[in-house]
Every structure is written in structure tokens, then in C-alpha cells.
Design an enzyme around this catalytic site. Structure first.
Site, PDB file in Angstrom:
ATOM      1  CG  HIS A 171      -1.795   1.225   1.283  1.00  0.00           C
ATOM      2  ND1 HIS A 171      -2.722   1.529   0.312  1.00  0.00           N
ATOM      3  CD2 HIS A 171      -1.860   2.233   2.186  1.00  0.00           C
ATOM      4  CE1 HIS A 171      -3.336   2.668   0.629  1.00  0.00           C
ATOM      5  NE2 HIS A 171      -2.824   3.105   1.759  1.00  0.00           N
ATOM      6  CG  ASP A 204      -0.719   6.021   2.350  1.00  0.00           C
ATOM      7  OD1 ASP A 204      -1.904   5.898   2.044  1.00  0.00           O
ATOM      8  OD2 ASP A 204      -0.195   5.478   3.348  1.00  0.00           O
ATOM      9  CG  ASP A 257      -5.296   3.340   4.407  1.00  0.00           C
ATOM     10  OD1 ASP A 257      -5.742   2.990   5.519  1.00  0.00           O
ATOM     11  OD2 ASP A 257      -4.342   4.129   4.282  1.00  0.00           O
ATOM     12  CG  ASP A 265       0.780   1.678   5.307  1.00  0.00           C
ATOM     13  OD1 ASP A 265      -0.142   1.117   4.688  1.00  0.00           O
ATOM     14  OD2 ASP A 265       0.590   2.526   6.194  1.00  0.00           O
ATOM     15  CG  HIS A 301      -6.593   6.978   1.588  1.00  0.00           C
ATOM     16  ND1 HIS A 301      -6.341   6.210   0.482  1.00  0.00           N
ATOM     17  CD2 HIS A 301      -5.661   6.655   2.494  1.00  0.00           C
ATOM     18  CE1 HIS A 301      -5.287   5.445   0.720  1.00  0.00           C
ATOM     19  NE2 HIS A 301      -4.847   5.704   1.938  1.00  0.00           N
TER      20      HIS A 301
END
Length: 918
Positions: free
Chosen positions: A135, A137, A249, A386, A530
């Protein structure tokens, strides 16, 4: 030699950056360990993503409508007629029956003990798909570019190498913002390898949007736009189209996103962050997999198969099964000697012939228990977290050890299991085959669900309603960019057609404008992430987002100017493009990413200045337009050359001082759909424009010399009401506070109590405070007390009248337009808030009405659909706050109070018949 030394130094810096990132992960795990060792904590382990950033010093100036909205109500049953159509699971019903009691569930803290019979799989083996993922971000604790440099590029580089080492290995990716940046920097050999991996089914793109967007604050315009941007990039560069959605998420989930994925051609989707009590309830009912149906759908055309992950998080400890202490032992990045360990103090073991039987049985036990929560014998077990798989060593640790486990399991038919690496689509294909579900058909094997999954809580009373209003300045900037982008794309498209009609217009900067439009779409898309529009990123990351939005707004203004130029010229042969002298100027200027825009002052002469107004809507519009000019002796002519009624208002320096450097003129503009209107402004000796009059209420009125232009009357604050009215309504305001108290609607002659107040919310005295994610108030709101009455400035004009109240922390304006149509039937409310001197306090605006709403209220989702809501007394205040992207309303027979917002907020119902805005 010097170049070589610099290269070595850069490598050392990169290495230190990676060590720093790992240190952050170690600290996060230490914190988790402390939480687990504390006897007072009964819930699951804290996810590093759920860090609360303090709102103690708020540096933004909050623009108009930057408020969290709440309606006061008490618990009651919700009438069935307001529920959505169709049969199956209704989320309003689910919330009605859940006790939200949060008992200790054992190893699965928020669940229950799971048991099984070992013979259950004798006739049909368990199919296990372990799905490796990372994941990433696009901004959170680091900026987008810093994450890419330090972690993301290494993940993708290793992916190409490690997947080719063994064709049984699988991996998937979702964020195209990162993938496209990486793709632009790799050679053709790597690109060909990626295409082979995709074609061979080893590598899958899931969702394929520019980001994994927030689903509460984002408007559907931007949700669609970032999805298109990602999918068009994939089509152009890889020739692939995603078919499964992956959203692990976002902080709660909206049916709007499910609808958009369905209409994009998706058949399947996955979600994760859902209230822990809802997850437990769905697990007991085996409804964690369902067809998500839109509330308006009387058939099944909007159904999309959705998998809800059952446990606390998407990390490895919470994805193999119900016991995180066991699952963590199968996260092989945490092997002894590494920089990350298990908070439960039981480390993983490398798999070897001496332990493979025991370890395989341990994880199979977790797989079996997890499978008992679902209706089929096909199991999904994500393997990631993450920014995982940054180091080459982690790829080896995870893939090699799991392959040994798979080989052992699969070689023992008496265990009745088939385990393998897979992608998300591998899982869904097997699931559909197992349940005899065709791509185009629905059956009764899985339930149908309608509704949404807000407001999210990960533990206790930790409801993530704080982010609905975090950093509202940037939530507003997002909408400003959206509006400019829409206008620029329409004007550019029309101008592009015109530019091809003659050689003279071929100098139109079509390619430059196209690049600016693409960059703007991508910056807007990035902000839908997000941790971006939500306001949950670190301060310097927010500045990076804001700078991108700001630069794109400036670039889009250039596109609009250049496109409008070519469209309004009657004589196209006169077209001349000159970058040094733009043909047009915009009517406002914003000096930096964190400043409020200022109106451009138009200098008038006896020669006409042309005022160009564009309507980007598909409907004819009559709308009030205001611009600033340097002279009150103004005349305005319509596009047909006819005089237009104008109101001249003062431009104020502070609450009571009139500036004579600028004057605001307001008028009603009439524009056709997608139309441009050219108005003429000129200075004349005697203007027919109507001046606004002013009453200023002060604690101690001053007897100053009269203003040379405007009629200004000063007086002391009084118990007498201030009254404004137009042909639709009459308003009464307090003469002491300047705040609204009552409305009379002239159509039915009825009076309605409509009291506006301000109040404070504090935060709890516990370790966890209100922050970027959470709203944890310390009880009921406390009145906003002012020792001295505020200065109140009342304007009376031909086009609009308004009341402006100057409090210490907020400048509150309520404007009433004296025009026909929707603007005249509405009140415009704006608040400019500055609470930089406050710590752990949030300012609230409460609207109390006499509408008998029966505790029902309604909010929009993503500006696309309306969702009925119900406040429940069994839940705390923060749980009864819901996202409001553009509007909310309460109603009773014959009356409705609707609130429209220029940016995303939160809304809640606290007490029947009263509306409260925070």
C-alpha cells in the site's frame, strides 16, 4: 573524482533515508507492543495509519462554509418509507439492531472465538489465495516525491526482478500516480518485462485510479476524473483495463464509489475500513461478501460483488486469520535480526524441513478459522502493508518461506487444502466459479446490501469523523480547482475547434494548454488521495498538496484566458497570440497556496472595459456577479448593449472603515447554457447605479464625519431586532449579536424559529485527543461567550442586503439576495474563522429550528446521491456525524431546511428539531 565522491555521498543519504523510514516502523511497533501489554486495552492493535495529528495550532483561515454541520436530534425508530428500495441487507436496519457494546472477543478482540470441524473440507478442499501487495500512500508522512524516491521506485524495480525468478509468484498495484512516474523513468527492457508479467497473470493492476481516493469528502466529479486519468494512462501505455476494485485504506466507504466501479465495467471490489461492530455482525451472518446495490435500483443492474475484509487492519497480523499473534509470525519481514518485530513478542521462524509441518499447520488453522466467516471454501489472505517489499531481501523472505509452506500443504492431500499466491482477480474468479456465479448474473448465494459504511470506527469510541472537517481551507481549494478545470476543459475544447478553421489561428497554444490541463487533472486526482483531501497528512505534505493545487489553478486561468480569447473575437483574422500581453485578466488574484483570493480592481475610463462571464453549466443561468472597480461613477451594459441595474457597495478595511480605492458593483448576469457573455463597464459623469446604505452597531458608537459617498449610520447595540427582507422571506436578527433568530416565508405566511449561535467543543482529557482523524469531544458544546457585543455591519441594497458580525474568532456573514429564482429563495452564509490562538478547541455554529424532523436527516454522498440518516442515542456524538460533500436537509410536512456547501463538511443530528453546525 569529485563526481564519484558525490555519487557515494548520495547513496549514503539514500541509505539513511531508508533507515529512517524503518526506524519509524520500529517506533510504531514499539507503541503497538506497549498497547498490547497494557491490561486496560481490550481492543486490537493500533494501526500506524491511525495516528492522530494534533489540531492544536490551526494556521489556516477557514473560508466560507468551512464548518462541520450538525442537526440536533434524539433516538427514535426510523420510518420504513425512507429506507431504500429492494430486499436484502439495509445498513439503516443493521445500525438499528446492533448493540455497539464492544465486548472482548478473545484473540480476535473485536470478534468472537471461531471453531471448526476438521472434516469440513474432506469433500471439498479449502482454496487459499495469498495476495502480496504494497500500500503506497501518494503522500502522508512524506510528500509524494519523497515517498517515490525513498521507497516506491525500489518496490517496483524489485517487482520486475523478483516476479521473473518464479512464475508462481504474484503481485498487484493500484496507485497509477506512482506507477506512471516510475514508468517514465525505466528503460524499454523493463517495460517489456512488465507487460509480460501482466499478460502472464503474475502482476495485476487493481482499481487503476490515479490514487486510492477518499470516499467521504471527494466529489463525484473528481472521483470520476482521477479514475479516467488512471485508466486512460493504462490503456495508452499498457493496453490493460482493470476489472477489480481494491480499497483497503479509505476511512469508510461510499456506495457512489461502488456505482462508479460498476459503470466502469468492474465486476468485483474489496473494502476494509468498516465499523468493527458491523464487521463482527456481518461475520456472524456470513454476509462479508455481498452484492452492493444502489438504493434507487429496483432491479439488480447496479449490483457489484463486494468482499469486506473481516479484521482490524490490512496488515499481515490481521489478514491471515483471527489471531494477530499467530499471523504476525508469518510476516517474514519481521524475522529475528531485522529492524521490525512482532508486538506480541513471538517472532516468525524461517521455514525449514524441521519446522515446516508445525508451521504449515499453524497457519492452516488460521486460514480455516477465517474461512468460517464466509460462505465458500475459497479464501483470500492479503500479504502486505504500507510501503512493503522495498528491499530485495523482503521479497525473498516472504516469497521463499510461503512457497515452502504451500509446497508442504499441497503435498499432503489429507489436509484438504490448495494454497498458492494469487492476485485479486484470481480470487474473485475462483469465488465466482465456486458459487456458480456468472459474470452477468446474480443469484441468491450472496446477499444484497444497500447503504453506506460511515462513520468508521476502528476501536472503542474512536470514530473517524474528525477528518470530515480537517484542514477545511484545502477542502475548499479542491472545489475551486474542480470548477476551474471544468470551465477550462469546455472552453479549450470549443477553442480547439475554432483554431482549426483558419491559418491565422493555428498559433493557438493547443499543445501547451493540453499539457496544463493534464497536469491539473493529475494534481486534482492526487488530492483525492485518502490522506490528502481528508486533511490527515503532515503539515509539510499538506503544503506540497496545496502548492500543486495552487499552481494548477493559475495554469487553468491561463488556459481559460487563451481559450476565451479565440472564442469571443468577431473578426477571427484579428487573432494574435502574445504571451507577454494576455488579452484578458481574471477577476481575482491569489498570491500563494495558503492565502485567500483578492478581487482584481478594474480601472474604468470613458472607453468601455469588457467584462467576460462564462457559464460552464448546461442550463441557462441568472446569477448575481460582483466585481471591484476603481470608481463609483460606473455604467454597465449587457451583451445586447442595454443598461443593467447595478448595486454599488463599499469595500471595507476592517469592520468600520471604508476604502475609496475600490468599490464593489453587483448585478444579475443572464447567460445561456455553456455560454459566454460580454458586458461593458465604463466611467460616466452621472451614474444611475444604486448605492448601498449601512447601519453599524457598536458598543460605543462614534460620531465621525459622514462618508463622502455612502450613507452610514452608527448606533449602539440594541435589543431591537435587525430586519432584512425580499419578495420571498423576511429575516429577524438580534440587535445585540447580529445573529439570525427568525424567518418568515411569505408564500405561506408562516414564521419559523431559526436561531444561529456559536459554541466550542473541547477534547477529552484522555491520551487520545481530537485530531486530524478523530473527533473526541469532552462533552456537550459550550456557549461561545463574548463579554462585549460584536460590531455588526448591516448593508441594505437593491441587489442584496447582508448582516456581518465581527466576533473575536469568526467573521460571520448572512446575505439575502433581492432577485428572482433560487438565489432569492436562499440565504448565503459564510464564516471566516481564525482559531490559531486556540488549543484543542473547535468552533461550532448551531442552527436551531422549530422543524419537527422526527430525528431524521439526510446527507448527500459525493454530491451524487442522498442517504437517509438517523441519530442513535446508544452512540456517542462523534458516531452520529456523517460526511456531507455538498448538501444536507431536515424536513417536516410542508417545510424543508436545506444546507448547500461549497466544500465538504460533516453533519450530525443531535436534538429533534434543531440544526447545529460545527
Amino acid at each position: 573524482f569529485l563526481q564519484g565522491q558525490l555519487s557515494i555521498l548520495q547513496e549514503k543519504i539514500d541509505h539513511l533515508e531508508r533507515l529512517l523510514a524503518e526506524n519509524n516502523e520500529i517506533i510504531s511497533n514499539i507503541r503497538d507492543s506497549v498497547i498490547n501489554l497494557s491490561e486496560s486495552v481490550k481492543d486490537g492493535q493500533k494501526n500506524p495509519e491511525a495516528i492522530n495529528f494534533s489540531q492544536g495550532s490551526v494556521s489556516e483561515l477557514f473560508p466560507s462554509a468551512s464548518v462541520l454541520l450538525a442537526v440536533d436530534s434524539e433516538d427514535c425508530s426510523f420510518a420504513s418509507e425512507s429506507r431504500s428500495h429492494g430486499s436484502g441487507v439495509q445498513m439503516l436496519d443493521v445500525y438499528d439492531i446492533l448493540p455497539f457494546d464492544n465486548p472482548d472477543g478473545g484473540v480476535w478482540k473485536q470478534g468472537f472465538d471461531i471453531t471448526y470441524n476438521e472434516n469440513e473440507w474432506d469433500s471439498e478442499p479449502l482454496q487459499v489465495f495469498v495476495v502480496p501487495h504494497s500500500h503506497n500512500d501518494p503522500g502522508w508522512l512524506k510528500t509524494f516525491d519523497d515517498y517515490f524516491r525513498d521507497q516506491t521506485q525500489h518496490i517496483l524495480n524489485n517487482m520486475v526482478i523478483k516476479l521473473q525468478e518464479d512464475n508462481r509468484r504474484k503481485f498487484m498495484w493500484s496507485e497509477i500516480s506512482y506507477f506512471s512516474k516510475w514508468w517514465d523513468g525505466i528503460d524499454s527492457q523493463k517495460k517489456d518485462a512488465v507487460k509480460r508479467l501482466i499478460k502472464g497473470g503474475q502482476f495485476e493492476i487493481v482499481t487503476g485510479g490515479w490514487v486510492m481516493p477518499d470516499e467521504a469528502s471527494a466529489h463525484y466529479f473528481a472521483l470520476i476524473d482521477q479514475l479516467i486519468e488512471g485508466h486512460q494512462w493504462l490503456e495508452k501505455n499498457l493496453g490493460v483495463k482493470p476489472k477489480s476494485g481494491w480499497a483497503v485504506d479509505p476511512f469508510g466507504h461510499s456506495p457512489t464509489m461502488a456505482y462508479l466501479l460498476k459503470r466502469t465495467g468492474f465486476s468485483n471490489m474489496l473494502i476494509q475500513r468498516v465499523h468493527y461492530s458491523v464487521k463482527k455482525h456481518f461475520a456472524t451472518q456470513k454476509t462479508l461478501e455481498f452484492f452492493w446495490r444502489q438504493s434507487w435500483d429496483l432491479g439488480s443492474s447496479t449490483d457489484i460483488l463486494c468482499h469486506m475484509m473481516p479484521f482490524y487492519s490490512y496488515d499481515v497480523p490481521h489478514t491471515c486469520g483471527p489471531d494477530p499473534k499467530i499471523c504476525c509470525q508469518f510476516d517474514f519481514k519481521r524475522l529475528p535480526g531485522g529492524r521490525v518485530s512482532c508486538p506480541w513478542r513471538v517472532p516468525p521462524e524461517a521455514i525449514h524441513p524441521g519446522n515446516v509441518q508445525h508451521r504449515a499447520w499453524m497457519i492452516l488453522d488460521q486460514y480455516r478459522k477465517k474461512s468460517k466467516l464466509f460462505r465458500t471454501k475459497v479464501l483470500l489472505a492479503p500479504l502486505g502493508d504500507d510501503f512493503r517489499y522495498t528491499e530485495s531481501s523482503e521479497w525473498d523472505q516472504q516469497y521463499q518461506n510461503y512457497q515452502k509452506l504451500f509446497d508442504y500443504m499441497n503435498s499432503h492431500p489429507e489436509w484438504h487444502v490448495k494454497a498458492q499466491f494469487g492476485t485479486l482477480s484470481d480470487y474473485f474468479e475462483a469465488l465466482r466459479k465456486e458459487s456458480n456465479l456468472g459474470e452477468k448474473s446474480s443469484n441468491s448465494f450472496f446477499p444484497v446490501l444497500s447503504g453506506d459504511f460511515f462513520t468508521y470506527a476502528d476501536r472503542d469510541h474512536h470514530y473517524w469523523s474528525g477528518y470530515f472537517t480537517s484542514r477545511p481551507f484545502y477542502k475548499r481549494l479542491d472545489r475551486v480547482l474542480e470548477s476551474y478545470l471544468r470551465a477550462a476543459e469546455i472552453l479549450y475544447s470549443l477553442a480547439l475547434v475554432q483554431s482549426g478553421k483558419s491559418e491565422k489561428m493555428s498559433v493557438f497554444p493547443s499543445m501547451d494548454s493540453y499539457k496544463l490541463l493534464t497536469e491539473a487533472r493529475r494534481n486534482l486526482g492526487l488530492f483525492q488521495h485518502h490522506d490528502a483531501i481528508t486533511g490527515t497528512a503532515k503539515d509539510w505534505v499538506v503544503v506540497d498538496y496545496g502548492t500543486r493545487l495552487f499552481h494548477s489553478i493559475m495554469n487553468l486561468k491561463k488556459v481559460i484566458i487563451d481559450s476565451a480569447h479565440i472564442l469571443i473575437l468577431k473578426d477571427k483574422a484579428a487573432y494574435n497570440y502574445d504571451t507577454s500581453t494576455p488579452f484578458l485578466k481574471m477577476d481575482d488574484v491569489q498570491s500563494s497556496q495558503d492565502s485567500l483570493p483578492r478581487k482584481t480592481v478594474i480601472k474604468l475610463t470613458s472607453q468601455p472595459r469588457y467584462l467576460l462571464i462564462f457559464n460552464p453549466m448546461e442550463q441557462e443561468r441568472f446569477s448575481v456577479v460582483s466585481v471591484n472597480v476603481n470608481s463609483p461613477r460606473v455604467k454597465l451594459l449587457s451583451p445586447l448593449g442595454k443598461p443593467v441595474t447595478v448595486q454599488i457597495s463599499a469595500v471595507w478595511e476592517g469592520a468600520t472603515t471604508v476604502s475609496h480605492e475600490a468599490y464593489q458593483i453587483s448585478f444579475v448576469a443572464h447567460l445561456p447554457p455553456l455560454g459566454l457573455g460580454v458586458y461593458q463597464l465604463l466611467e460616466v459623469q452621472s451614474s444611475e447605479a444604486v448605492l448601498a446604505d449601512y447601519d453599524i452597531y457598536m458598543r460605543n458608537s462614534r460620531q465621525e464625519k459622514p462618508d463622502r459617498l455612502f450613507k452610514i449610520k452608527e448606533m449602539q447595540n440594541s435589543v431591537d431586532n435587525i430586519v432584512l427582507e425580499n419578495s420571498y422571506m423576511k429575516l429577524w436578527f438580534s440587535g445585540m449579536s447580529g445573529l439570525l433568530e427568525k424567518i418568515n416565508t411569505k408564500e405561506d405566511g408562516k414564521n419559523h424559529q431559526m436561531k444561529v449561535e456559536f459554541a466550542w467543543y473541547g477534547t477529552t482529557s484522555n491520551r487520545d485527543k481530537s485530531g486530524a482523524y478523530l473527533f473526541l469531544p469532552d462533552g456537550d458544546a459550550k456557549p461561545y461567550i463574548f463579554t462585549d457585543p460584536p460590531t455588526i455591519r448591516v448593508a441594505h441594497g437593491r441587489i442584496f442586503s447582508e448582516v456581518v458580525c465581527f466576533f473575536h474568532h469568526v467573521t460571520h456573514t448572512m446575505r439575502l439576495y433581492k432577485v428572482q429564482g433560487l438565489e432569492g429563495q436562499s440565504l448565503e452564509v459564510s464564516n471566516i474563522v481564525d482559531i490559531r490562538g486556540e488549543y484543542n478547541r473547535e468552533l461550532a455554529m448551531r442552527i436551531s429550528s422549530d422543524i419537527n424532523s422526527q430525528n431524521r436527516f439526510y446527507t448527500d454522498l459525493n454530491g451524487y446521491q442522498i442517504q437517509p440518516r438517523l441519530t442513535m442515542s446508544k452512540l456517542p456524538l462523534q458516531a452520529n456525524i456523517y460526511p456531507m460533500t455538498t448538501m444536507s436537509y431536515i424536513q417536516d410536512v410542508g417545510v424543508r431546511l436545506t444546507l448547500h456547501s461549497a466544500q465538504s463538511l460533516g453533519v450530525a443530528s443531535l436534538k429533534n428539531g434543531k440544526y447545529k453546525m460545527i
